[in-house]
Scaffold this motif. Structure first.
Motif, PDB file in Angstrom:
ATOM      1  N   CYS A 150       0.723  -1.149   0.122  1.00  0.00           N
ATOM      2  CA  CYS A 150      -0.020  -0.090   0.042  1.00  0.00           C
ATOM      3  C   CYS A 150       0.950   1.242   0.223  1.00  0.00           C
ATOM      4  N   GLU A 151       1.362   1.545  -1.086  1.00  0.00           N
ATOM      5  CA  GLU A 151       2.156   2.715  -1.298  1.00  0.00           C
ATOM      6  C   GLU A 151       1.830   3.440  -2.457  1.00  0.00           C
ATOM      7  N   TYR A 152       2.326   4.822  -2.716  1.00  0.00           N
ATOM      8  CA  TYR A 152       1.800   5.512  -3.509  1.00  0.00           C
ATOM      9  C   TYR A 152       1.567   5.307  -4.925  1.00  0.00           C
ATOM     10  N   TYR A 153       2.477   4.439  -5.453  1.00  0.00           N
ATOM     11  CA  TYR A 153       2.639   3.887  -7.068  1.00  0.00           C
ATOM     12  C   TYR A 153       2.072   2.477  -7.087  1.00  0.00           C
ATOM     13  N   THR A 188       1.128  -0.136   9.753  1.00  0.00           N
ATOM     14  CA  THR A 188      -0.174   0.528  10.400  1.00  0.00           C
ATOM     15  C   THR A 188       0.137   1.977  10.671  1.00  0.00           C
ATOM     16  N   ARG A 189       1.512   2.265  11.052  1.00  0.00           N
ATOM     17  CA  ARG A 189       1.748   3.476  11.545  1.00  0.00           C
ATOM     18  C   ARG A 189       1.740   4.429  10.483  1.00  0.00           C
ATOM     19  N   ASP A 206     -15.314  -5.985  -2.491  1.00  0.00           N
ATOM     20  CA  ASP A 206     -14.658  -7.075  -1.825  1.00  0.00           C
ATOM     21  C   ASP A 206     -13.874  -8.057  -2.471  1.00  0.00           C
ATOM     22  N   LYS A 207     -13.070  -7.676  -3.488  1.00  0.00           N
ATOM     23  CA  LYS A 207     -12.100  -8.187  -4.087  1.00  0.00           C
ATOM     24  C   LYS A 207     -10.662  -8.082  -3.235  1.00  0.00           C
ATOM     25  N   VAL A 208     -10.813  -7.226  -2.172  1.00  0.00           N
ATOM     26  CA  VAL A 208      -9.703  -6.957  -1.480  1.00  0.00           C
ATOM     27  C   VAL A 208      -9.856  -7.828  -0.263  1.00  0.00           C
ATOM     28  N   PHE A 209      -8.946  -8.795  -0.060  1.00  0.00           N
ATOM     29  CA  PHE A 209      -9.125  -9.890   1.187  1.00  0.00           C
ATOM     30  C   PHE A 209      -8.895  -8.899   2.502  1.00  0.00           C
ATOM     31  N   ASN A 210      -9.907  -9.543   3.363  1.00  0.00           N
ATOM     32  CA  ASN A 210      -9.662  -8.889   4.603  1.00  0.00           C
ATOM     33  C   ASN A 210      -8.715  -9.195   5.527  1.00  0.00           C
ATOM     34  N   THR A 211      -7.983 -10.120   5.325  1.00  0.00           N
ATOM     35  CA  THR A 211      -6.563 -10.106   5.825  1.00  0.00           C
ATOM     36  C   THR A 211      -5.656  -9.179   5.463  1.00  0.00           C
ATOM     37  N   VAL A 212      -4.769  -8.844   6.154  1.00  0.00           N
ATOM     38  CA  VAL A 212      -3.766  -7.724   5.997  1.00  0.00           C
ATOM     39  C   VAL A 212      -2.395  -8.530   6.473  1.00  0.00           C
ATOM     40  N   ILE A 213      -1.428  -8.491   5.714  1.00  0.00           N
ATOM     41  CA  ILE A 213       0.130  -9.003   5.943  1.00  0.00           C
ATOM     42  C   ILE A 213       0.814  -7.774   6.256  1.00  0.00           C
ATOM     43  N   PRO A 214       1.169  -7.974   7.754  1.00  0.00           N
ATOM     44  CA  PRO A 214       2.019  -6.736   8.291  1.00  0.00           C
ATOM     45  C   PRO A 214       3.435  -6.865   7.692  1.00  0.00           C
ATOM     46  N   ARG A 215       4.173  -5.735   7.728  1.00  0.00           N
ATOM     47  CA  ARG A 215       5.661  -5.908   7.690  1.00  0.00           C
ATOM     48  C   ARG A 215       6.085  -6.483   8.929  1.00  0.00           C
ATOM     49  N   ASN A 216       7.072  -7.489   8.618  1.00  0.00           N
ATOM     50  CA  ASN A 216       7.341  -8.166   9.649  1.00  0.00           C
ATOM     51  C   ASN A 216       8.777  -8.828   9.368  1.00  0.00           C
ATOM     52  N   VAL A 217       9.767  -8.494  10.419  1.00  0.00           N
ATOM     53  CA  VAL A 217      11.081  -8.932   9.822  1.00  0.00           C
ATOM     54  C   VAL A 217      11.248 -10.579   9.860  1.00  0.00           C
TER      55      VAL A 217
END
Ligand code: ADP
Ligand code: MG
Length: 259
Positions: A150-153, A188-189, A206-217
């Motif tokens: 989810c970034e500008y481009y 999220t920040r 509703d084509k967007v999945f409800n689950t969101v994958i966080p940035r996680n090292v």
């Protein structure tokens, strides 16, 4: 009957391989019989599943050229209960070598038809391009899973991808549809993440999945150990999100028509 999904986005570094590998491991953990097909000559999914791409006797390359079967070329991932049709740089040559073949865009579909009864889910990891390899993925699949940052481009280029999918649907594969867009590496920040996420929901509903994958090292560290993140650190936020996504996908699959 196997449900076949292609994980695609013509941009590089957007989380295709991470999604394919972790989804494969998470679905296997939910008692699904899974085959991961690595269609990227970079072989990152192959390595991420713990298989050394430099030591392959057979790979997806020989399968596409009709020199072997998936049965022969697929391997068990050593650390998770699913199968992998591996890839390495040899596959880069397939693009040119397939030129002389008839129906070269359906080579993978034909090969998968033979093992259809052996798997519940097939996941195809694509290279970052809309090439003949990606086209083989689109022609073989029931649906496309699109990972997005989810970034500008992010939205730029998405219309190219959707148009390509429409063309494949019209000309080669009438069963192909977009299964959903998966938001990955989500922060999220960041207000921008939230804004782009809202735009996505407006455009794609509703084509967007409800689950969101966080940035996680932990997800980023796992491949250097040859492990899917969901196996490497099952309690990490990233791993738990991919398991949740696997559940959501299975729900979506159940509501798809049988075709
Ligand atoms: P692609 O296959 O689209 O090129 P990758 O899955 O290889 O993208 O991801 C690109 C980079 O981002 C890799 O270094 C990967 O480890 C990292 N990455 C992917 N998803 C996440 C995440 N949710 N959190 C942190 N790093 C991630
Ligand atoms: Mg990749």
């Amino acid at each position: 009957m196997a449900r076949i999904f292609v994980v695609a986005n013509q941009k590089g570094g957007v989380g295709k391989t991470t999604t394919t590998v972790n989804l494969a491991a998470a679905l296997a953990g939910l008692a699904q019989r899974v085959l991961l097909v690595d269609l990227d000559p970079q072989g990152n999914a192959t390595m991420g599943c713990g298989i050394d791409k430099r030591k392959l006797e057979q790979s997806v390359y020989q399968v596409l050229l009709g020199l072997t079967s998936i049965d022969q070329a697929a391997q068990r991932s050593p650390h998770a209960p699913f199968s992998v049709l591996p890839s390495n740089r040899e596959l880069a040559g397939a693009e040119v070598e397939l030129v002389d073949f008839e129906a070269r865009e359906t080579r993978l579909r034909e090969a998968l038809a033979v093992v259809d009864a052996d798997y519940d889910v097939v996941l195809i990891d694509c290279p970052p391009s809309l090439s003949m390899l990606t086209l083989n993925g689109f022609c073989a699949a029931h649906g496309v899973i699109i990972p997005m940052q989810c970034e500008y481009y992010a939205l730029e280029g998405l219309s190219d991808l959707v148009n390509t999918i429409k063309k494949v649907h019209a000309n080669f594969n009438p069963r192909l549809k977009v299964i959903g867009l998966l938001r990955v590496m989500f922060d999220t920040r960041m207000t921008l993440s939230q804004q782009v996420s809202e735009q996505l929901a407006q455009h794609f509903g509703d084509k967007v999945f409800n689950t969101v994958i966080p940035r996680n090292v932990r997800l980023a560290e796992a491949p250097s150990y040859g492990l899917p993140g969901v196996v490497f650190d099952a309690q990490s936020k990233g791993a738990r999100a991919y398991v949740e996504f696997a559940r959501e996908l299975l729900e979506r699959i159940r509501s798809l028509p049988d075709d």
